[in-house]
Scaffold this active site. Structure first.
Site, mmCIF file in Angstrom:
data_model
loop_
_atom_site.group_PDB
_atom_site.id
_atom_site.type_symbol
_atom_site.label_atom_id
_atom_site.label_comp_id
_atom_site.label_asym_id
_atom_site.label_seq_id
_atom_site.Cartn_x
_atom_site.Cartn_y
_atom_site.Cartn_z
ATOM 1 N N ASP A 5 0.828 -1.215 0.000
ATOM 2 C CA ASP A 5 0.000 0.000 0.000
ATOM 3 C C ASP A 5 0.860 1.262 0.000
ATOM 4 O O ASP A 5 2.011 1.244 0.424
ATOM 5 C CB ASP A 5 -0.923 0.012 1.215
ATOM 6 C CG ASP A 5 -0.167 0.055 2.532
ATOM 7 O OD1 ASP A 5 0.836 -0.673 2.645
ATOM 8 O OD2 ASP A 5 -0.558 0.823 3.426
ATOM 9 N N GLU A 6 0.275 2.328 -0.459
ATOM 10 C CA GLU A 6 0.845 3.680 -0.359
ATOM 11 C C GLU A 6 2.312 3.736 -0.808
ATOM 12 O O GLU A 6 3.123 4.433 -0.206
ATOM 13 C CB GLU A 6 0.707 4.188 1.078
ATOM 14 C CG GLU A 6 -0.743 4.312 1.513
ATOM 15 C CD GLU A 6 -0.898 4.706 2.973
ATOM 16 O OE1 GLU A 6 -1.823 5.478 3.283
ATOM 17 O OE2 GLU A 6 -0.110 4.222 3.814
ATOM 18 N N ALA A 7 2.619 3.021 -1.887
ATOM 19 C CA ALA A 7 3.993 3.036 -2.417
ATOM 20 C C ALA A 7 4.149 4.233 -3.353
ATOM 21 O O ALA A 7 4.449 4.088 -4.546
ATOM 22 C CB ALA A 7 4.294 1.723 -3.134
#
Length: 532
Positions: free
Chosen positions: A342-344
């Protein structure tokens, strides 16, 4: 041969008597005491599939009671020992555990259950002589024990001896789960929680038939699991947390194995998570060579996200990931490794796909199934991979496409299931970036019909994540989890036909005396008329 045959005949005869006794209880049978209002079959959380009260019938657990388990079953014996461990402190009774099938005391059987109960369901019968729990597997017996504890007076949750009587209302329960995956997640990366604190949380969630605990073990702020081939991950990357922290803020491999074993004794499978390729500052700070420029960033104790990334083009990145997954897989008997995803924000879309295309086969190489936050489905993983949906909208084309391909979705929408969200704007703990979530908000949604174009047949289950940017101890965890975790647990366990806020809030109200007796610091929401 003669002795064995004779023994089987005796067990068969005793079982026949037991089945007859528990299926033919007269409604008006005499009982030693009346059930108190707090021990009604109508107050169980999560709501069972079917409840049949028998007015006028009760059973009282006495000092001479025994816990009997299915003869020859080590698994049933373990559940019996757990039940005794649960009931001894408050009652002060010995409650010896033995093999047997007589219709007195508490009896746990792996025969005679309705096939509908599957591997996790149970039948529970209360007669004037005892309590019988039948299941087809140990997981079902364990679930039945959780129901039994709610049928005893609330003070059964106390850790010190209390006065009786220990009366159980008569009747029967037929019960089995809607979804096979009913999870809770604990973030130990932003703030570290000790082995004892995690065990306390395991005990608390087990009471509501939660069967998976997802441990978020690594993030920008800390690396919390010893990896012997990369020791600085824990000793250096695990040396800080948000807020003041002291000592070794990580689990040794032996401690982690102890948590896995303890959770297993409570019917819970551990899912470990190493978030990547983003949320990796603790790892990058520990080993300069994991950075594209070979320079380690400083350790981080803030709350911002999306700024870190493993170096996608370096071969050592995948040696690192392979080693971590190998050691973690060896420590974890459960089927899943969670790889985050997530949220890369600091990883380009092509690099993200390159990374997942290389890492997902490593999960399989070590004999595990991949789980990840739902962003990773855009790389088209195998249908065995489980995307965990945490989005704030009810439409997600990538997740719907994954469901159409055959992936099973784990539901954790942040606006409903995130236990770290504030109850209201004045609540001192938690955050509000996704939503303000009161207990009714946590309860009033349908996991099987929440996401557009994702049918219930594509839903694996539900999970309630608890992130810890603002939480420091067990008291903080409890205020955020209770009463909302039981709400999410009911969505995972109970049939959709039972879903009704008014009914749930009344049943939930009867949990308050139990939490007080057990020392659980819960949030007394004004939406619930709590029982004193």
């Amino acid at each position: 041969m003669g002795i064995g045959t004779s023994t089987r005949r005796l067990h068969g005869a005793a079982l026949a008597l037991l089945l007859a006794a528990t299926s033919a209880v007269a409604v008006g049978a005499a009982s030693p005491a009346q059930a108190t209002p707090e021990t009604s079959l109508r107050h169980i959380v999560p709501a069972p599939v079917k409840v049949t009260p028998r007015p006028g019938v009760t059973y009282s657990l006495t000092a001479g009671a025994r816990i009997q388990t299915q003869p020859g079953s080590a698994d049933a014996r373990k559940v019996g020992e757990y039940a005794a461990e649960l009931l001894r402190p408050a009652t002060g009774y010995r409650l010896p555990v033995s093999s047997g099938v007589t219709p007195r005391g508490v009896t746990l059987l792996l025969v005679g259950a309705d096939p509908k109960v599957g591997q996790e369901g149970y039948q529970l019968d209360v007669t004037p002589w005892g309590v019988v729990i039948r299941a087809r597997a140990a997981a079902g017996l364990f679930a039945g024990v959780q129901t039994l504890r709610q049928l005893l007076p609330a003070k059964i949750e106390a850790k010190t001896r209390q006065s009786g009587p220990w009366t159980v209302p008569g009747g029967s329960v037929l019960d089995y789960p809607r979804f096979g995956h009913r999870g809770a997640m604990l973030d130990v990366a932003r703030h570290f929680f000790s082995v004892d604190e995690v065990k306390r949380y395991i005990d608390q969630i087990a009471a509501y038939k939660v069967n998976y605990l997802h441990l978020h073990l690594a993030d920008d702020q800390g690396w919390r699991i010893e990896i012997k081939s990369w020791p600085r991950l824990a000793t250096y990357g695990g040396s800080v947390e948000i807020g003041p922290g002291e000592g070794a803020l990580y689990y040794t491999q032996e401690q982690y194995k102890g948590l896995v074993k303890y959770a297993g004794s409570r019917g819970i499978t551990i899912i470990p998570e190493i978030d990547m390729p983003g949320h990796t500052n603790a790892a990058l700070a520990s080993y300069p060579e994991l950075n594209c420029d070979g320079v380690a960033p400083p350790l981080y104790d803030g709350t911002e996200v999306g700024f870190s990334s493993l170096c996608i083009d370096k071969p050592i990145t995948y040696k690192f990931v392979d080693d971590v997954l190998r050691e973690l897989a060896a420590l974890t008997p459960g089927p899943f490794l969670h790889i985050g995803g997530d949220e890369a924000h600091s990883t380009s879309e092509p690099d993200f796909k390159t990374f997942m295309d290389k890492v997902l086969p490593l999960v399989a190489k070590h004999g595990k199934l991949a789980m990840g936050w739902h962003e990773f489905v855009k790389t088209n993983p195998a249908t065995s991979a489980v995307p965990q949906f945490w989005g704030t909208e009810t439409v997600d084309a990538d997740v719907a496409a994954a469901a159409a391909r055959g992936n099973k979705i784990l539901m954790s929408p942040a606006v409903k299931a995130y236990l770290d969200m504030k109850y209201d704007e004045n609540f001192p703990l938690g955050q509000d970036w996704a939503a303000l979530i009161e207990v009714k908000d946590a309860y009033d949604w349908n996991p099987g019909a929440y996401l557009k174009d994702v049918p219930e047949s594509a839903i694996r289950g539900v999970e309630a994540p608890l992130w810890t940017e603002t939480l420091a101890d067990s008291s903080d965890l409890e205020q955020m989890a209770f009463p909302r975790l039981p709400a999410i647990a009911e969505l995972g366990w109970s049939p959709q036909s039972t879903h009704n806020w008014d009914d749930f809030s009344k049943r939930l109200a009867y949990q308050a005396p139990r939490w007080k007796a057990g020392g659980v610091k819960f949030y007394p929401s004004t939406q619930v008329n709590w029982v004193k």
